[in-house]
Design an enzyme around this catalytic site. Structure first.
Site, PDB file in Angstrom:
ATOM      1  N   LYS A  65      51.757  -3.852  77.261  1.00 12.24           N
ATOM      2  CA  LYS A  65      52.616  -4.808  76.532  1.00 12.24           C
ATOM      3  C   LYS A  65      53.657  -4.123  75.645  1.00 12.24           C
ATOM      4  O   LYS A  65      54.802  -4.567  75.576  1.00 12.24           O
ATOM      5  CB  LYS A  65      51.754  -5.760  75.693  1.00 12.24           C
ATOM      6  N   ASP A 101      51.826 -15.069  73.839  1.00  8.28           N
ATOM      7  CA  ASP A 101      50.422 -14.960  73.431  1.00  8.28           C
ATOM      8  C   ASP A 101      50.122 -15.737  72.139  1.00  8.28           C
ATOM      9  O   ASP A 101      49.078 -16.376  72.014  1.00  8.28           O
ATOM     10  CB  ASP A 101      50.032 -13.492  73.196  1.00  8.28           C
TER      11      ASP A 101
HETATM   12  P1  ATR Z   1      46.178  -5.450  74.353  1.00  9.49           P
HETATM   13  O1  ATR Z   1      47.595  -5.217  74.682  1.00  9.49           O
HETATM   14  O2  ATR Z   1      45.532  -6.484  75.259  1.00  9.49           O
HETATM   15  O3  ATR Z   1      45.910  -5.771  72.928  1.00  9.49           O
HETATM   16  P2  ATR Z   1      45.624  -2.625  74.048  1.00  9.49           P
HETATM   17  O4  ATR Z   1      46.985  -2.468  73.523  1.00  9.49           O
HETATM   18  O5  ATR Z   1      45.131  -1.651  75.063  1.00  9.49           O
HETATM   19  O6  ATR Z   1      45.425  -4.060  74.700  1.00  9.49           O
HETATM   20  O7  ATR Z   1      44.624  -2.688  72.806  1.00  9.49           O
HETATM   21  C1  ATR Z   1      43.262  -2.612  72.957  1.00  9.49           C
HETATM   22  C2  ATR Z   1      42.580  -2.695  71.590  1.00  9.49           C
HETATM   23  O8  ATR Z   1      41.165  -2.472  71.790  1.00  9.49           O
HETATM   24  C3  ATR Z   1      43.031  -1.631  70.585  1.00  9.49           C
HETATM   25  O9  ATR Z   1      42.989  -2.157  69.288  1.00  9.49           O
HETATM   26  C4  ATR Z   1      41.972  -0.533  70.762  1.00  9.49           C
HETATM   27  O10 ATR Z   1      41.797   0.292  69.627  1.00  9.49           O
HETATM   28  P3  ATR Z   1      42.707   1.628  69.411  1.00  9.49           P
HETATM   29  O11 ATR Z   1      44.004   1.156  68.829  1.00  9.49           O
HETATM   30  O12 ATR Z   1      41.923   2.473  68.477  1.00  9.49           O
HETATM   31  O13 ATR Z   1      42.862   2.250  70.773  1.00  9.49           O
HETATM   32  C5  ATR Z   1      40.743  -1.385  70.959  1.00  9.49           C
HETATM   33  N1  ATR Z   1      39.663  -0.631  71.596  1.00  9.49           N
HETATM   34  C6  ATR Z   1      39.555  -0.287  72.891  1.00  9.49           C
HETATM   35  N2  ATR Z   1      38.425   0.438  73.098  1.00  9.49           N
HETATM   36  C7  ATR Z   1      37.825   0.582  71.881  1.00  9.49           C
HETATM   37  C8  ATR Z   1      36.615   1.221  71.411  1.00  9.49           C
HETATM   38  N3  ATR Z   1      35.796   1.877  72.250  1.00  9.49           N
HETATM   39  N4  ATR Z   1      36.315   1.137  70.077  1.00  9.49           N
HETATM   40  C9  ATR Z   1      37.126   0.477  69.218  1.00  9.49           C
HETATM   41  N5  ATR Z   1      38.274  -0.162  69.610  1.00  9.49           N
HETATM   42  C10 ATR Z   1      38.619  -0.111  70.909  1.00  9.49           C
END
Ligand code: ATR
Length: 277
Positions: A65, A101
């Protein structure tokens, strides 16, 4: 024949083709809606060829995104504030980015929890990705007094807060348990709890029993977070309504008809999700 698609990496879980396919049939429109797995390193090339390949536009999902915002030629004001795009359409031969969204998130919250009001108190938001940006913007615009933003990567939270502006309190990820004290709504925007991802661990003891718990993950529909919240007596809101409502404006832009979100459509997607689990 009009064409649109959804892009993401991975993309297997996406129900957008079913939603748009249902509306194409229902409104008798000659068109197709496909899904494409696009790796991050292939994104720019894919977008550069989108119009030439005959597409009217596309939806954008994890993890693209924010990268798509950087790649489109222009975007509306609200989307420039979010720096995240979930809907792309062709305008005057170039790609235009928008974000549906936030409107999808709020429409489903209001429909599911008519008693919730923005002035009830701070909102706890888990995650700081593209979806979190749209949701934080929509919540602040709706009048919530403060957002407590819990994210693993602090740098990302700080960027979100400075881009969106307003009362966003960036908290550490490990504060997500005790930090629920006094909040009037909890929203999970992370991918944790989604089929194939790690589980979301969070202690709900400090959360008021009146606070709705909203998980934007929709596969499975009842995530472990929602099951635990429901067992505690909290109202729960699943991620499917947001997915259905955010799709409305894209369909209208690409195919020219404003579609309706119906119980029939919801039931179709629910049965598909259940069959896949
Ligand atoms: P989207 O566009 O759908 O919001 P994204 O940009 O990939 O997807 O964001 C995913 C979110 O899930 C992020 O806040 C990510 O945290 P980080 O900013 O630290 O990467 C969070 N997330 C994914 N895996 C995680 C994990 N194992 N523990 C904590 N947060 C996680």
């Amino acid at each position: 024949m009009k064409k649109a698609c959804v892009i993401g990496w991975p993309i297997a879980h996406s129900r957008s083709p079913l939603i748009h396919g249902h509306w194409l049939d229902k409104y008798g429109i000659r068109g197709v809606y496909e899904k494409h797995a696009v790796k991050p390193q292939e994104l720019d090339e894919f977008l550069a060829g989108l119009i030439a390949a005959g597409y009217s536009g596309c939806n954008v999902t994890v993890p693209h995104k924010q990268a798509v915002f950087e790649a489109v030629a222009s975007a509306d004001d609200a989307t420039r504030r979010l720096k995240a795009v979930n809907t792309v359409f062709a305008r005057d031969g170039a790609l235009f980015g928008t974000n549906t969204d936030g409107e999808g998130f709020l429409a489903h919250l209001k429909a599911s929890c008519p008693d919730w009001s923005a002035t009830r108190g701070p909102v706890a938001v888990l995650g700081a990705g593209g979806a979190a940006r749209a949701i934080a913007g929509a919540l602040l615009d709706a009048g919530v007094p403060e957002i407590r933003l819990f994210n693993r990567t602090q740098e990302r939270s700080r960027e979100l807060a400075s881009d969106i502006g307003g009362a966003i309190d960036c908290r550490s990820w490990s504060d997500r348990h005790l930090g629920l004290e006094g909040t009037g709504l909890l929203v999970n925007t992370t991918t944790l709890g989604m089929k194939g991802s790690a589980p979301l661990t969070i202690d709900l003891d400090r959360l008021s029993p009146h606070a709705p718990v909203y998980d934007i993950v929709y596969s499975p529909l009842m995530t472990e977070l929602l099951k635990r919240a429901q067992a505690k007596g909290n109202p729960v809101v699943d991620g499917l309504g947001m997915l259905l409502h955010q799709a409305v404006r894209g369909f209208e832009l690409w195919f020219g008809v404003r579609p309706e979100v119906t119980e029939e459509l919801r039931a179709l997607i629910v049965s598909d999700i259940e069959a896949s689990l």
